[in-house]
Design an enzyme around this catalytic site. Structure first.
Site, PDB file in Angstrom:
ATOM      1  N   GLU A 278      31.580  43.114  47.814  1.00 54.34           N
ATOM      2  CA  GLU A 278      31.075  44.291  47.106  1.00 54.34           C
ATOM      3  C   GLU A 278      29.581  44.489  47.368  1.00 54.34           C
ATOM      4  O   GLU A 278      29.114  45.617  47.542  1.00 54.34           O
ATOM      5  CB  GLU A 278      31.343  44.138  45.606  1.00 54.34           C
ATOM      6  N   GLU A 281      29.272  45.894  50.690  1.00 61.81           N
ATOM      7  CA  GLU A 281      29.726  47.296  50.661  1.00 61.81           C
ATOM      8  C   GLU A 281      28.609  48.205  50.128  1.00 61.81           C
ATOM      9  O   GLU A 281      28.345  49.275  50.682  1.00 61.81           O
ATOM     10  CB  GLU A 281      30.985  47.429  49.792  1.00 61.81           C
ATOM     11  N   CYS A 304      36.355  45.759  39.336  1.00 61.00           N
ATOM     12  CA  CYS A 304      37.006  44.510  38.908  1.00 61.00           C
ATOM     13  C   CYS A 304      37.962  44.721  37.746  1.00 61.00           C
ATOM     14  O   CYS A 304      38.827  43.899  37.493  1.00 61.00           O
ATOM     15  CB  CYS A 304      35.963  43.493  38.452  1.00 61.00           C
ATOM     16  N   SER A 324      34.124  51.079  44.296  1.00 63.65           N
ATOM     17  CA  SER A 324      34.156  50.084  45.359  1.00 63.65           C
ATOM     18  C   SER A 324      35.594  49.902  45.805  1.00 63.65           C
ATOM     19  O   SER A 324      36.516  49.918  44.992  1.00 63.65           O
ATOM     20  CB  SER A 324      33.604  48.760  44.831  1.00 63.65           C
ATOM     21  N   LYS A 363      45.699  43.495  33.467  1.00 66.73           N
ATOM     22  CA  LYS A 363      45.949  42.686  34.674  1.00 66.73           C
ATOM     23  C   LYS A 363      47.443  42.579  34.939  1.00 66.73           C
ATOM     24  O   LYS A 363      47.866  42.390  36.076  1.00 66.73           O
ATOM     25  CB  LYS A 363      45.340  41.290  34.506  1.00 66.73           C
ATOM     26  N   GLU A 366      48.060  45.645  36.759  1.00 66.06           N
ATOM     27  CA  GLU A 366      47.438  45.624  38.080  1.00 66.06           C
ATOM     28  C   GLU A 366      48.260  44.834  39.101  1.00 66.06           C
ATOM     29  O   GLU A 366      48.467  45.282  40.224  1.00 66.06           O
ATOM     30  CB  GLU A 366      46.029  45.025  37.985  1.00 66.06           C
ATOM     31  N   GLU A 371      50.940  48.571  45.757  1.00 70.46           N
ATOM     32  CA  GLU A 371      50.169  48.291  46.975  1.00 70.46           C
ATOM     33  C   GLU A 371      49.595  46.873  46.997  1.00 70.46           C
ATOM     34  O   GLU A 371      49.019  46.456  47.987  1.00 70.46           O
ATOM     35  CB  GLU A 371      49.041  49.321  47.136  1.00 70.46           C
ATOM     36  N   CYS A 520      35.009  41.208  29.644  1.00 72.09           N
ATOM     37  CA  CYS A 520      36.286  40.478  29.618  1.00 72.09           C
ATOM     38  C   CYS A 520      36.366  39.478  28.470  1.00 72.09           C
ATOM     39  O   CYS A 520      37.458  39.178  27.992  1.00 72.09           O
ATOM     40  CB  CYS A 520      36.490  39.749  30.934  1.00 72.09           C
TER      41      CYS A 520
END
Lengths: 593, 182
Positions: A278, A281, A304, A324, A363, A366, A371, A520
């Site tokens: 990141e 990036e 994230c 990102s 999560k 996710e 994908e 988190c």
């Protein structure tokens, strides 16, 4: 200041203080099932009724501000009887199968009934409509348990700006849920689980994935690896009666090993990997914008937090280019484990099971995104919450508090202090700056103890600016540039920040967003009950973990260096594009039927 | 604020194609979107326009107001005057508030159900009548009360139901409107 008397005790409190808050100051606990600190009181549950001298009726103490000379009896016979009746009425419509409820021993209604010595419910009557909603991977709604306190409505609308939950209908038939009692997957829900974090009963909770994990652990054909998110080590102890903010990293590792995981690894390793990708990036985007004069999507946003990603896909599709492309640490870990590590130890990806322990319900969503299968199979098989892990440890008969400390396995187990602070708001940004600044200047971030002070703490939106000077030759275009960064936590705050950016009121290069208040450590899957005091304690623990390490910067992690050397080559290489990066898609706010 | 529209409020509008419907809607919503407390008046206007509140209309309202679909649905389902199913040409509402209830509102309701052969919340096969109940129309002194469209009928007896409903059975307009048209 206002002078009041509570249970014959005189006290002076600031004007505007509620009776509930004032009582707390004289050591009187008034029960409540709907109150949420910092939010407008709604007086929905009627469990906090107290007697105010001279008032015709009892007053809801959460919603009644004190007045000069007020004389309050919180536990008079009349107040106790009224409160008891309110709880009995809630019990009369509540599905009271406590033994088989996931909130057994962790239920505010159960606790209250016990504290009030309710042995018998005088009011047999209609039950709440039994709607069981298992439509989403992260959350389960069981309306038969709902007591309509509306805490979930408050967090979903006022704090998270999501609005998936709202009271439907009226009176006894009210259902707290998505539009027209549809299932959750038919409206815009980001799966953050803040509703499950505040629910006093078992009406909303995470979807239980422990059975699948037990099955994998019991299957000798499977090679089961586990990763633990940065925020777990500062909260898991609470499942075993430790104070919030007790660090239990070593005990957690030992417990996981004793449960039978073949390898105990760390999501923190993947957090360091995230910083490498990141950070690079961001610098690449800045270079294209400043040197190439290209149209580049800036500011760049961190990626994230899967609740935030889904939120952006619903509400800010015009900003998806700004996210990102880095996968979250959970997904980076899965992809690396099932490719690099699997081939290293000669295990086929389909024979490896990756379990992640997350403070998060999103999560679970996710890891099931279609994908997320760059290893050829799902990169992460199961995401468990901190609470689910706590229950599994209990079920395994492990006496957690007496465990010796263990150490994470290598090679996906080493991490820097920069990875630890991914757990709290401001942490990902600080970790990125520690590395990016050093890449650009060749010098360490010139801040005390490597902390970016303006980005710490529970303020909803935080800003900082960092002037870059005396760069290395390759980064000359950044010389003299003032790098502006912003941090927001809680999606309501994120939304406000994004609107300020869109309207041109806030100029910024890099933005960290965490879905949950506090980051988190305050995730929807953490031990209950999380308030600001608990958030602060967990954050302190995380910073202690960071500062206790020799290794404070992601790029100095030798295991990370080794993985680049042996596998990825360098950040943003073709292989890392394939395994560590992803794409996003706009989502419809409601499902077309 | 009342607003005249060219769309009729008959049940036939449910067959109107969705695009036309939403195009009409966008014009109308513009008046309400930036007003505080604009949501409910907008919904009232939409219900007048379409005869009920179709789901695509509610979804568009939620997008335009920047409110979640769940919130708009919550408001819709809270108020008994809003309907999400097509309604008949005439709306029959029976008051079951305390005064009407004790003075025979329930018997009146039973008679209406029998006369129209439908239950509460339903519409007759010829789409002429829909039936609903309310909790107090603010006419307790006249109990029991029913409303047909905007007309209040007072001190209703079950035996009078047939005659009252026949007033509406064949006419497009309500008696009040017929009166005005003269």
């Amino acid at each position: 200041m206002v002078h009041v008397t509570i249970n014959n005790e005189a006290i002076t409190v600031p004007a505007g203080t509620t009776i509930l808050e004032a009582a707390k100051q004289v050591g009187v606990k008034i029960p409540t099932l709907c109150h949420l600190e910092g939010q407008t009181p709604i007086g929905a549950c009627r469990v906090c009724l107290v007697e105010v001298e001279g008032a015709r009726t009892l007053s809801a103490s959460c919603a009644t501000p004190v007045a000069e000379g007020m004389v309050i009896q919180t536990h008079s016979r009349r107040a106790r009887a009224a409160r008891k009746m309110a709880v009995e009425l809630l019990l009369s419509e509540h599905d009271g199968e406590c033994q088989t409820c996931n909130r057994n021993q962790d239920c505010e209604l159960q606790t209250l009934a016990n504290e009030m010595s309710i042995q018998f419910v005088r009011y047999p009557g209609a039950r709440a409509r039994p709607i069981l909603d298992q439509s989403t991977p992260g959350l389960v709604r069981d309306n038969s348990k709902c007591i309509k306190c509306r805490r979930c409505v408050t967090v979903c609308n006022s704090i998270q700006a999501v609005g998936a939950l709202f009271p439907q209908g009226r009176g006894f038939d009210t259902v707290i849920g998505p539009a027209f009692t549809l299932d959750l997957d038919e409206v815009a829900c980001v799966q953050c689980g803040q509703c499950a974090a505040v629910c006093p009963v078992g009406a909303i909770s995470e979807r239980d994935h422990t059975a699948g994990v037990w099955a994998a652990l019991d299957d000798p054909q499977k090679y089961v690896v586990v990763q633990t998110a940065p925020a777990i080590r500062a909260a898991l102890g609470e499942c075993f009666d430790n104070e919030p903010g007790t660090l239990v990293t070593g005990k957690m590792v030992t417990a996981l090993r004793r449960m039978g995981f073949n390898r105990v690894f760390d999501t923190n390793f993947a957090a360091d990997l995230t910083i490498m990708e990141e950070g690079t990036e961001l610098l690449t985007r800045l270079k294209r914008a400043l040197v190439g004069k290209e149209e580049v999507a800036l500011p760049m946003f961190t990626s994230c937090s899967p609740g935030w990603i889904k939120f952006a896909e619903y509400y800010h599709p015009d900003f998806l280019e700004n996210l990102s492309t880095c996968k979250s640490p959970q997904q980076m870990f899965g992809a690396v484990a099932k490719t690099y590590y699997a081939s290293k130890i000669g295990v086929r990806p389909e024979d490896m099971v990756v379990v992640s322990i997350m403070p998060c319900t999103a999560k679970k969503f996710e890891c099931q995104r279609p994908e997320m299968n760059d290893s050829g199979v799902f990169d992460v098989d199961f995401a468990l919450t901190t609470r689910e892990l706590g229950k599994m440890i209990q079920e395994a008969g492990i006496d957690f508090n007496s465990l010796p400390d263990g150490k994470m396995d290598s090679i996906l187990g080493m991490s820097s202090g920069a990875a630890d602070i991914f757990a709290n708001t401001g942490g990902v940004m600080e970790a990125a700056l520690r590395t990016a600044y050093e890449i650009v200047t060749g010098r360490e971030l010139p801040l005390e103890n490597l902390h970016v002070k303006p980005l710490a703490g529970l303020e909803g939106i935080k800003l900082a600016a960092l002037r870059i000077e005396d760069t290395l030759p390759a980064w000359e275009f950044l010389d003299g540039v003032e790098l502006k960064v912003a941090v927001a936590h809680g999606l309501g705050n994120a939304n406000r920040l994004i609107h300020a950016i869109k309207d041109g009121r806030q100029e910024v290069h890099f933005v960290e967003i965490m879905t949950c208040p506090g980051g988190c450590i305050g995730g929807g899957g953490q031990p209950r009950f999380t308030n600001d005091e608990v958030r602060q304690k967990r954050i302190q623990a995380i910073y202690a973990e960071d500062e206790g390490k020799q290794l404070r910067k992601s790029h100095e992690n030798v295991e990370i260096q080794k993985v680049y050397e042996e596998f990825f080559g360098q950040p943003l290489s073709e292989r890392s594009h394939h395994l560590l990066h992803t794409h996003y898609k706009q989502r419809e706010l409601t499902k077309k039927k | 604020m009342e607003r005249s529209t060219h769309a009729c409020a008959c049940a036939g509008c449910s067959e109107q194609n969705e695009e036309q419907m939403l195009a009409q809607l966008d014009d109308i919503l513009t008046d309400y979107v930036n007003k505080p407390g604009g949501l409910i008046p907008a919904m009232q206007t939409c219900q007048k326009m379409f005869g009920y509140l179709p789901k695509p209309v509610l979804k568009r309202i939620s997008e335009r107001f920047g409110k979640s679909y769940s919130e708009v649905a919550g408001v819709t389902s809270f108020y008994s005057f809003f309907s999400t199913v097509p309604r008949g040409k005439h709306m029959v509402r029976v008051c079951l508030g305390t005064a009407c209830y004790v003075r025979g509102g329930k018997e009146v309701l039973r008679a209406i159900k029998k006369e129209l052969a439908i239950d509460v919340g339903e519409t007759t096969a010829d789409r002429n009548f829909s039936l609903d109940v309310g909790r107090c129309f603010g006419a307790c002194g006249l109990a029991p009360v029913i409303m047909v469209d905007d007309d209040v009928h007072q001190r209703v007896k079950p035996a009078k139901i047939g005659a009252i409903l026949r007033l509406y059975a064949d006419s497009e307009a309500t008696p009040a409107e017929a009166e005005l048209a003269k």
